[in-house]
Design a protein around this motif. Structure first.
Motif, PDB file in Angstrom:
ATOM      1  N   GLU A  51      -6.122  -1.783   7.745  1.00  0.00           N
ATOM      2  CA  GLU A  51      -7.258  -2.438   8.389  1.00  0.00           C
ATOM      3  C   GLU A  51      -8.370  -1.439   8.692  1.00  0.00           C
ATOM      4  O   GLU A  51      -9.553  -1.720   8.476  1.00  0.00           O
ATOM      5  CB  GLU A  51      -6.813  -3.117   9.688  1.00  0.00           C
ATOM      6  N   CYS A  94       1.130  -4.984  -1.835  1.00  0.00           N
ATOM      7  CA  CYS A  94       2.494  -5.015  -2.325  1.00  0.00           C
ATOM      8  C   CYS A  94       2.841  -3.638  -2.885  1.00  0.00           C
ATOM      9  O   CYS A  94       2.630  -3.372  -4.065  1.00  0.00           O
ATOM     10  CB  CYS A  94       2.573  -6.090  -3.411  1.00  0.00           C
ATOM     11  N   ASN A 128      -6.705  -8.928   3.495  1.00  0.00           N
ATOM     12  CA  ASN A 128      -5.727  -8.867   4.579  1.00  0.00           C
ATOM     13  C   ASN A 128      -4.636  -7.860   4.197  1.00  0.00           C
ATOM     14  O   ASN A 128      -4.164  -7.879   3.056  1.00  0.00           O
ATOM     15  CB  ASN A 128      -5.118 -10.274   4.730  1.00  0.00           C
ATOM     16  N   PRO A 129      -4.239  -6.979   5.131  1.00  0.00           N
ATOM     17  CA  PRO A 129      -3.210  -5.986   4.779  1.00  0.00           C
ATOM     18  C   PRO A 129      -1.914  -6.605   4.258  1.00  0.00           C
ATOM     19  O   PRO A 129      -1.179  -5.960   3.504  1.00  0.00           O
ATOM     20  CB  PRO A 129      -2.959  -5.262   6.103  1.00  0.00           C
ATOM     21  N   SER A 130      -1.644  -7.854   4.627  1.00  0.00           N
ATOM     22  CA  SER A 130      -0.383  -8.465   4.196  1.00  0.00           C
ATOM     23  C   SER A 130      -0.343  -8.694   2.682  1.00  0.00           C
ATOM     24  O   SER A 130       0.719  -8.913   2.105  1.00  0.00           O
ATOM     25  CB  SER A 130      -0.184  -9.800   4.908  1.00  0.00           C
ATOM     26  N   GLU A 131      -1.529  -8.638   2.020  1.00  0.00           N
ATOM     27  CA  GLU A 131      -1.545  -8.850   0.569  1.00  0.00           C
ATOM     28  C   GLU A 131      -1.030  -7.632  -0.196  1.00  0.00           C
ATOM     29  O   GLU A 131      -0.674  -7.736  -1.361  1.00  0.00           O
ATOM     30  CB  GLU A 131      -2.977  -9.149   0.097  1.00  0.00           C
ATOM     31  N   GLU A 137       5.619   0.278  10.771  1.00  0.00           N
ATOM     32  CA  GLU A 137       5.008  -0.886  11.430  1.00  0.00           C
ATOM     33  C   GLU A 137       3.515  -0.667  11.693  1.00  0.00           C
ATOM     34  O   GLU A 137       2.790  -1.617  11.963  1.00  0.00           O
ATOM     35  CB  GLU A 137       5.759  -1.247  12.727  1.00  0.00           C
ATOM     36  N   ASP A 161      -0.049  -1.505   8.437  1.00  0.00           N
ATOM     37  CA  ASP A 161      -1.079  -2.534   8.343  1.00  0.00           C
ATOM     38  C   ASP A 161      -2.326  -2.149   9.135  1.00  0.00           C
ATOM     39  O   ASP A 161      -3.457  -2.420   8.709  1.00  0.00           O
ATOM     40  CB  ASP A 161      -0.539  -3.884   8.851  1.00  0.00           C
ATOM     41  N   THR A 199      -1.393  -6.427  -5.714  1.00  0.00           N
ATOM     42  CA  THR A 199      -1.057  -7.696  -5.077  1.00  0.00           C
ATOM     43  C   THR A 199      -0.125  -8.463  -6.012  1.00  0.00           C
ATOM     44  O   THR A 199      -0.147  -8.251  -7.218  1.00  0.00           O
ATOM     45  CB  THR A 199      -2.315  -8.540  -4.829  1.00  0.00           C
TER      46      THR A 199
END
Lengths: 277, 346
Positions: free
Chosen positions: B16, B47, B42-45, B9, B12, B28
């Motif tokens: 950053e 994969c 953005n860290p959410s990109e 968790e 990310d 990605t």
């Protein structure tokens, strides 16, 4: 972030065209001087990348002997886009030079030996650097034979120089054309027809061959027939070297890069490589 | 160097922290089964669980279109060579791609060095990501033994359930870890788990072919005249896709790109492909590899024979990209198997 590079290998050295001698309808001889005051310091058989910004680069073999230190010469045939631009150059124009690149003829190995030079067409250009080197250092070499071939008499390169070779007592010179014209008084026929007439001692002779791709195989066959060992036949191969540093891949012949391991190869090194010759 | 663990968790947060100091490129998602390395915002990109990306990360070391120098001919042939690059991190590089970069390092950093490559190489940090299962049927990392890394990275990450294990290989790697506070030192339990995981991997990453790595040199010793190359060429379209996506293909062309005023411009190198018909053509028009079979064969020999002679290693990393992208379904594994089987056939 912009990181300036000083020795990336792609920098050109500025050079000046000192003299232009038209030779035939398609070939001109350029005398070049480096503007940094240094001499090119090449081995016979090495090549340079000639650059004109906006037009590009072309690999051209140096056709003058390193014994001539102040300037060097390039014989350029007008065949493509880049060489057409080069043919528009005038005396005093600035060009760029990279190099010299590659492995040239092993001159020190050749000293003390008899020499046979076999050149076809534009193949005389890289060979002339070695021929003139040998003639300038004539005492270090044994018997010298020069066999020259070209398509027609008006395509003969370095005419006045060739006339001098023909006159020299210490050179056996022989010349042939594929197709004669009314004024031609010499031999007519392919260059291979000249080889049986040359007397050489296979134990102490090196042969150096340069010409169009289709010429090698027949010339080499004739030499082998007369007992010349494969390791003492040297060939200079033509490829389109783009980088000169063994990477771009255009000049690759199996595991060899022509720009690094060649363009001069002993025949036994490349004879089994399909597509090399 | 002491390895560390990071709770999933917190990952990310680490990305950053990296993005605050570097440009970060990561795999990605581009489609269902298609991924690409790209700079992230953005860290959410990110994969991490990706099959090999469309282009390998070689595009950051040897860009498709790279300026070698700028020229100005208003007053003679003036020029300045340079490299334009920001310090960057490539995150989530699979071990096959790390092996690919190691191959390129060998080619470009041997003498005479390529200083454009070297400058990029020095500014790029690599964070690898361990594959715990086979990506798809095209990969041959089991054959090429590239599923576990042998150096070539600053940090190598392994998924351990609720944690990532960070193997730190360089000071630069340690520096990256120090940018973020959420790390815990790896204990002996974690080290043991990693060992077990790696030994389990050997069972999972079995050789995908009936050819062993040890016999490849001999296959390519006699395989030059095999009919396999003609069979392969019957399918091949000479499109050059395989060379573009290959992590170890590095052939290029050098061109001039003048500006509209024609006085100034750039000398650039662009990717080229030995599969193109004009690749081995010389000024007089002679082509040294005019046939498609010669060009396909050349590519295979440039992976399995010539680099072995020159650099002492295979230039195939088993990533499977060439087979995955081939429009004509030419499969590398099948080709090598067929080559082995063609021994003695005409």
């Amino acid at each position: 972030m912009r990181i300036p590079l000083k020795k990336s290998g792609y920098e050109i050295i500025k050079a000046e065209v000192v003299k232009i001698t038209p030779m035939t309808a398609t070939e001109k001889l350029y005398e070049i001087r480096l503007k940094n005051g240094e001499n090119l310091d090449h081995d016979p058989g090495q090549f340079v990348e000639v650059s004109i910004f906006g037009a590009g680069e072309a690999p051209i073999s140096v056709c003058s002997s390193p014994t001539n230190q102040d300037t060097f010469e390039l014989c350029i045939r007008k065949v493509g886009r880049m060489t057409s631009v080069l043919h528009n150059l005038k005396v005093g124009d600035e060009i760029g030079i990279r190099g010299p690149f590659g492995v040239g003829f092993p001159v020190n190995l050749l000293k003390g030996r008899d020499m046979i030079f076999i050149a076809g067409g534009l193949g005389i250009a890289p060979l002339r650097s070695l021929i003139n080197y040998v003639l300038d250092e004539r005492r270090d070499f044994g018997k010298v034979d020069i066999l020259l071939g070209c398509k027609t008499p008006d395509k003969m390169l370095f005419g006045s120089e060739v006339a001098v070779w023909a006159e020299r007592m210490d050179v056996n010179f022989c010349c042939t054309v594929d197709k004669s014209d009314p004024e031609w008084k010499g031999n007519v026929g392919l260059i291979t027809t000249l080889i049986p007439g040359v007397n050489f001692n296979p134990d102490n002779t090196f042969a150096v061959v340069c010409g169009p791709p289709e010429m090698y195989i027949y010339v080499i066959q004739e030499l082998l027939k007369k007992g010349m060992p494969e390791s003492r036949i040297y060939v200079s191969l033509e490829r389109h070297m783009k980088c000169g540093m063994g990477r771009c891949g255009h000049c690759q012949i199996h595991q060899y890069y022509c720009c690094m391991d060649g363009p001069v190869f002993p025949y036994d090194k490349v004879k089994d490589l399909e597509g090399a010759i | 160097m002491k390895d560390v663990l990071l709770k999933k968790e917190l990952f990310d947060g680490f990305v950053e922290a990296l993005m605050n100091s570097y440009k970060v490129a990561a795999p990605t998602r581009r489609g269902d089964k298609s991924f690409a390395f790209d700079f992230i915002t953005n860290p959410s990109e990110v994969c991490l669980d990706h099959i090999p990306t469309i282009l390998p990360p070689k595009k950051y070391f040897l860009p498709q279109h790279e300026t070698l120098l700028e020229y100005d001919t208003t007053e003679g042939q003036n020029m300045q060579a340079f490299v334009e690059i920001e310090p960057m991190v490539i995150l989530g590089v699979h071990s096959c791609d790390i092996a690919g970069i190691q191959c390129l390092n060998h080619v470009f950093m041997d003498r005479p060095k390529d200083y454009h490559y070297q400058a990029r190489h020095d500014k790029i940090l690599l964070i690898g990501y361990e594959c715990l299962r086979k990506c798809d049927q095209y990969a041959s990392c089991g054959l090429m033994q590239t599923h576990t890394p042998t150096g070539g990275y600053d940090i190598f990450m392994t998924d351990m359930g609720d944690h990532y294990y960070f193997s730190i290989n360089t000071f630069a790697g340690k520096g990256m870890v120090q940018l973020f506070e959420g790390f815990e030192p790896a204990d002996t339990v974690a080290e043991k788990t990693l060992k077990k995981l790696r030994s389990d991997k050997k069972k999972l990453f079995k050789n995908e072919t009936d050819v062993s790595l040890a016999e490849i040199p001999s296959i390519f010793e006699w395989g030059f005249d095999s009919h396999v190359w003609d069979r392969t060429a019957e399918k091949c379209l000479s499109c050059g896709n395989c060379t573009n996506v290959c992590p170890t293909c590095y052939c290029f062309d050098v061109n001039d790109e003048p500006e509209l005023n024609l006085a100034k411009g750039r000398r650039v190198r662009v990717w080229d492909s030995c599969q193109n018909e004009t690749f081995a053509i010389i000024a007089g028009g002679e082509n040294f590899r005019p046939k498609r079979a010669q060009r396909t064969r050349h590519r295979f020999f440039r992976k399995f024979k010539y680099p072995v002679m020159r650099y002492g290693k295979f230039f195939c990393t088993g990533c499977g990209r060439c087979s995955r992208q081939c429009m004509a379904s030419i499969n590398l594994k099948e080709t090598i198997s067929n080559l082995k089987r063609s021994w003695g056939e005409i």
